[in-house]
Structures are given as structure tokens and as C-alpha cells.
Design an enzyme around this catalytic site. Structure first.
Site, PDB file in Angstrom:
ATOM      1  CG  ASN A  38      -1.677   1.261   1.416  1.00  0.00           C
ATOM      2  OD1 ASN A  38      -1.755   2.088   0.506  1.00  0.00           O
ATOM      3  ND2 ASN A  38      -2.265   1.439   2.588  1.00  0.00           N
ATOM      4  CD1 TRP A  39       3.658   1.084  -2.708  1.00  0.00           C
ATOM      5  CD2 TRP A  39       3.487   2.041  -4.719  1.00  0.00           C
ATOM      6  NE1 TRP A  39       4.361   0.313  -3.587  1.00  0.00           N
ATOM      7  CE2 TRP A  39       4.284   0.878  -4.835  1.00  0.00           C
ATOM      8  CE3 TRP A  39       3.251   2.797  -5.870  1.00  0.00           C
ATOM      9  CZ2 TRP A  39       4.836   0.466  -6.041  1.00  0.00           C
ATOM     10  CZ3 TRP A  39       3.797   2.399  -7.076  1.00  0.00           C
ATOM     11  CH2 TRP A  39       4.585   1.236  -7.161  1.00  0.00           C
ATOM     12  CE  LYS A  40       0.087   3.225   4.804  1.00  0.00           C
ATOM     13  NZ  LYS A  40       0.161   3.318   6.248  1.00  0.00           N
ATOM     14  CG  HIS A  80      -5.657   1.836   5.327  1.00  0.00           C
ATOM     15  ND1 HIS A  80      -5.219   2.797   6.219  1.00  0.00           N
ATOM     16  CD2 HIS A  80      -4.616   0.986   5.146  1.00  0.00           C
ATOM     17  CE1 HIS A  80      -3.966   2.532   6.548  1.00  0.00           C
ATOM     18  NE2 HIS A  80      -3.578   1.442   5.906  1.00  0.00           N
ATOM     19  CD  GLU A 124      -2.699   5.510   6.848  1.00  0.00           C
ATOM     20  OE1 GLU A 124      -2.663   5.459   5.600  1.00  0.00           O
ATOM     21  OE2 GLU A 124      -1.767   5.073   7.561  1.00  0.00           O
ATOM     22  CD  GLU A 145      -3.137  -2.347   7.467  1.00  0.00           C
ATOM     23  OE1 GLU A 145      -2.061  -2.575   6.902  1.00  0.00           O
ATOM     24  OE2 GLU A 145      -3.769  -1.293   7.319  1.00  0.00           O
ATOM     25  N   GLY A 178       2.842   2.356  10.797  1.00  0.00           N
ATOM     26  CA  GLY A 178       3.805   3.436  10.615  1.00  0.00           C
ATOM     27  C   GLY A 178       4.491   3.864  11.900  1.00  0.00           C
ATOM     28  CB  SER A 204       5.564  -1.687  12.030  1.00  0.00           C
ATOM     29  OG  SER A 204       5.158  -0.359  12.311  1.00  0.00           O
ATOM     30  N   GLY A 245       3.052  -1.028   4.266  1.00  0.00           N
ATOM     31  CA  GLY A 245       3.196   0.372   3.880  1.00  0.00           C
ATOM     32  C   GLY A 245       4.648   0.700   3.579  1.00  0.00           C
ATOM     33  N   GLY A 246       5.339   1.243   4.562  1.00  0.00           N
ATOM     34  CA  GLY A 246       6.706   1.747   4.376  1.00  0.00           C
ATOM     35  C   GLY A 246       7.665   0.809   3.659  1.00  0.00           C
TER      36      GLY A 246
HETATM   37  P1  13P Z   1       3.333   0.402   7.640  1.00  0.00           P
HETATM   38  O1  13P Z   1       3.794  -0.917   7.057  1.00  0.00           O
HETATM   39  O2  13P Z   1       4.092   1.578   7.114  1.00  0.00           O
HETATM   40  O3  13P Z   1       3.228   0.341   9.124  1.00  0.00           O
HETATM   41  O4  13P Z   1       1.827   0.622   7.098  1.00  0.00           O
HETATM   42  C1  13P Z   1       0.917  -0.394   7.235  1.00  0.00           C
HETATM   43  C2  13P Z   1      -0.284  -0.064   6.451  1.00  0.00           C
HETATM   44  O5  13P Z   1      -1.039   0.832   6.803  1.00  0.00           O
HETATM   45  C3  13P Z   1      -0.549  -0.826   5.217  1.00  0.00           C
HETATM   46  O6  13P Z   1      -1.836  -0.609   4.757  1.00  0.00           O
END
Ligand code: 13P
Length: 255
Positions: A9-11, A94, A96, A166, A172, A212, A233-234
Site C-alpha cells: 500500500n503505497w499510500k 483502511h 487512515e 491492521e 507506521g 510495521s 506500507g513503508g
Molecule cells: P506500515 O507498514 O508503514 O506500518 O503501514 C501499514 C499499512 O497501513 C498498510 O496498509
């Protein structure tokens, strides 16, 4: 056996050019791992060129959100018909989007049903806050989110659905849930699915962990029997890390 699935997920990261060069570098390096299903979820503007660049590679593409209506006066929104033929998956619920874009359980449910009605596979994210975790509400809250998200989804549609646990406090933050904890909550999600759809469907549904996840802790998650992959994510923003995650999933799942 459930095929492991790793989603990046590149956000709100990567320009159009960066997105395309990333997948051009990633695709050949993931080719040896066809026992693991892989997908990237770029920004809406990069979906089309990224889908083009990934044609024939076996790597799937997902959108990060959608609206439930096919069209209408919803400035800034993207409808399921706009995504049809462009993506395979769509992230829904998600944390967010729940926090910043007003996605309630009811909206999540509308989006899940709209995605399925248009042949898009939803990855449905659920997870508790730190406060809920600390007061022992995780199971009831997450179970409720699962139940709400899937209301009205028919048993035959469940083959298209991927779930993702999640915990918000692990996204994050570098604070990941232990493999054991993630496994037990995902096991609970699977029993909620069994209550709703019976054990065959629950056993066949893939459930990812997210929060994470990185190469250093991936084996801890992938060695757990209930965890079928990761929503990342990251670490999914770096080619080397993405490849390591997939390699570890292939090893741990014996795939
Ligand atoms: P991180 O891997 O950066 O913690 O993000 C997780 C995430 O929100 C994937 O959708």
C-alpha cells in the site's frame, strides 16, 4: 491451501514516474516467486501506467479506495465502474480512510458490496486503536468491524474477499504486534467468518497482517498458521525490501 498474498500500500507516496520505474524494477525480481500473490496499490493517477507496466507479469494492481456509487456529483471520488478493467483489487476500510476520510462501518460495507458487484476484489482492513487494545476491547471491536463490513455479502462472493488485520497502533509506528498476538486476532477473525459463512469458507479466506511489517519481522508473521500474508506500507516503497518480504513469505509458507 491458502495462497499467500503480499500487498504494497503505497499510500500518498511516489510520483507517476517513480511508480512506473519502481514496478519495472520490481517485476523481474518477483518472477521467481509465483507461489506468492503480489500486488501494488499506487495512487489513483498512477493506476493506469502501473497496470500497463505490469501486464503479463503476474503482479496485480489495487486501488487504495473507491466510492460505492457508479457515478454522481461526488467531487474527487472514484467509482467502481472507473476502476473496472484497470485494477484487480481495492483496499477498503483502511484506518487512515476511516480516520481522515470519514469511512464508517456502514460506508465500508457499501464499498465492499459495490466492489464485489463490479468484479473488484476487496481487501477489507480492520483493526483497533491503542486505547481499545489496552482496555481489552480488541476482539469485540474487530469482530464487530468484520461483521459490519460483510453484512449482505453472499457466501459465493467470499472467494473474492481478502481480510487484513491492521492494529492502528502498529501502523507506521515501528511498534508491530507480536506474531502470536497477530495470529490470535486473525484466528478470531476467522472464527467470526465461520459464524457468518461456515468453516469451509472461513478456512479458505485469506487474512493478512499489516502494521510495521518489514524484512526483519516478516518471518515472525509468516510462520504463524493463521496469517496468510501482509499488507505493507513503508517497506513496500523499497524494491529490495519488497522482494525480501515476498521471498520470506515463500520460504515460511513452504510455497
Ligand atoms: P506500515 O507498514 O508503514 O506500518 O503501514 C501499514 C499499512 O497501513 C498498510 O496498509
Amino acid at each position: 491451501m491458502r495462497k499467500p498474498i503480499i500487498a504494497g500500500n503505497w499510500k500518498m507516496f511516489k510520483t507517476l514516474d517513480e511508480s512506473v520505474s519502481f514496478v519495472q524494477e520490481l517485476a523481474p525480481r518477483l518472477a521467481p516467486f509465483d507461489s506468492v500473490e503480489c500486488l501494488v496499490c499506487p495512487s489513483f493517477v498512477a493506476l493506469s501506467p502501473v497496470s500497463q507496466a505490469l501486464k503479463g507479469t503476474g503482479i496485480a494492481v489495487g486501488a487504495q479506495n473507491l466510492h460505492w456509487e457508479e457515478s454522481g456529483a461526488y467531487t474527487s471520488q472514484i467509482s467502481p465502474t472507473m476502476l473496472q478493467g484497470l485494477v484487480d483489487y481495492v483496499l477498503i476500510g483502511h484506518s487512515e480512510c476511516r480516520e481522515y476520510l470519514g469511512d464508517t462501518d456502514e460506508r465500508v460495507n457499501k464499498k465492499v458490496k459495490a466492489a464485489l458487484a463490479h468484479g473488484l476484489k476487496p481487501i477489507v482492513a480492520v483493526g483497533e486503536s491503542l486505547a481499545q487494545n489496552e482496555t481489552g476491547e480488541t476482539e469485540s471491536f474487530v469482530g464487530g468491524q468484520v461483521f459490519a463490513a460483510l453484512t449482505g455479502v453472499k457466501p459465493a462472493q467470499m472467494a473474492q474477499v481478502v481480510m487484513a488485520y491492521e492494529p492502528i497502533w502498529a501502523i507506521g509506528t515501528g511498534k508491530s504486534a507480536s506474531g502470536e498476538l497477530a495470529n490470535s486476532i486473525i484466528g478470531m477473525i476467522r472464527s467470526t467468518l465461520a459464524d457468518l459463512y461456515g468453516s469451509d469458507i472461513a478456512q479458505a479466506t485469506r487474512i493478512q497482517y499489516g502494521g510495521s511489517v518489514k524484512p526483519g519481522n516478516m518471518a515472525e508473521y509468516m510462520s504463524q498458521p493463521e496469517i496468510d500474508g501482509a499488507l505493507v506500507g513503508g517497506a513496500a516503497l523499497k524494491v529490495d525490501d519488497f522482494v525480501s518480504l515476498v521471498e520470506i513469505a515463500a520460504q515460511e509458507k513452504g510455497a
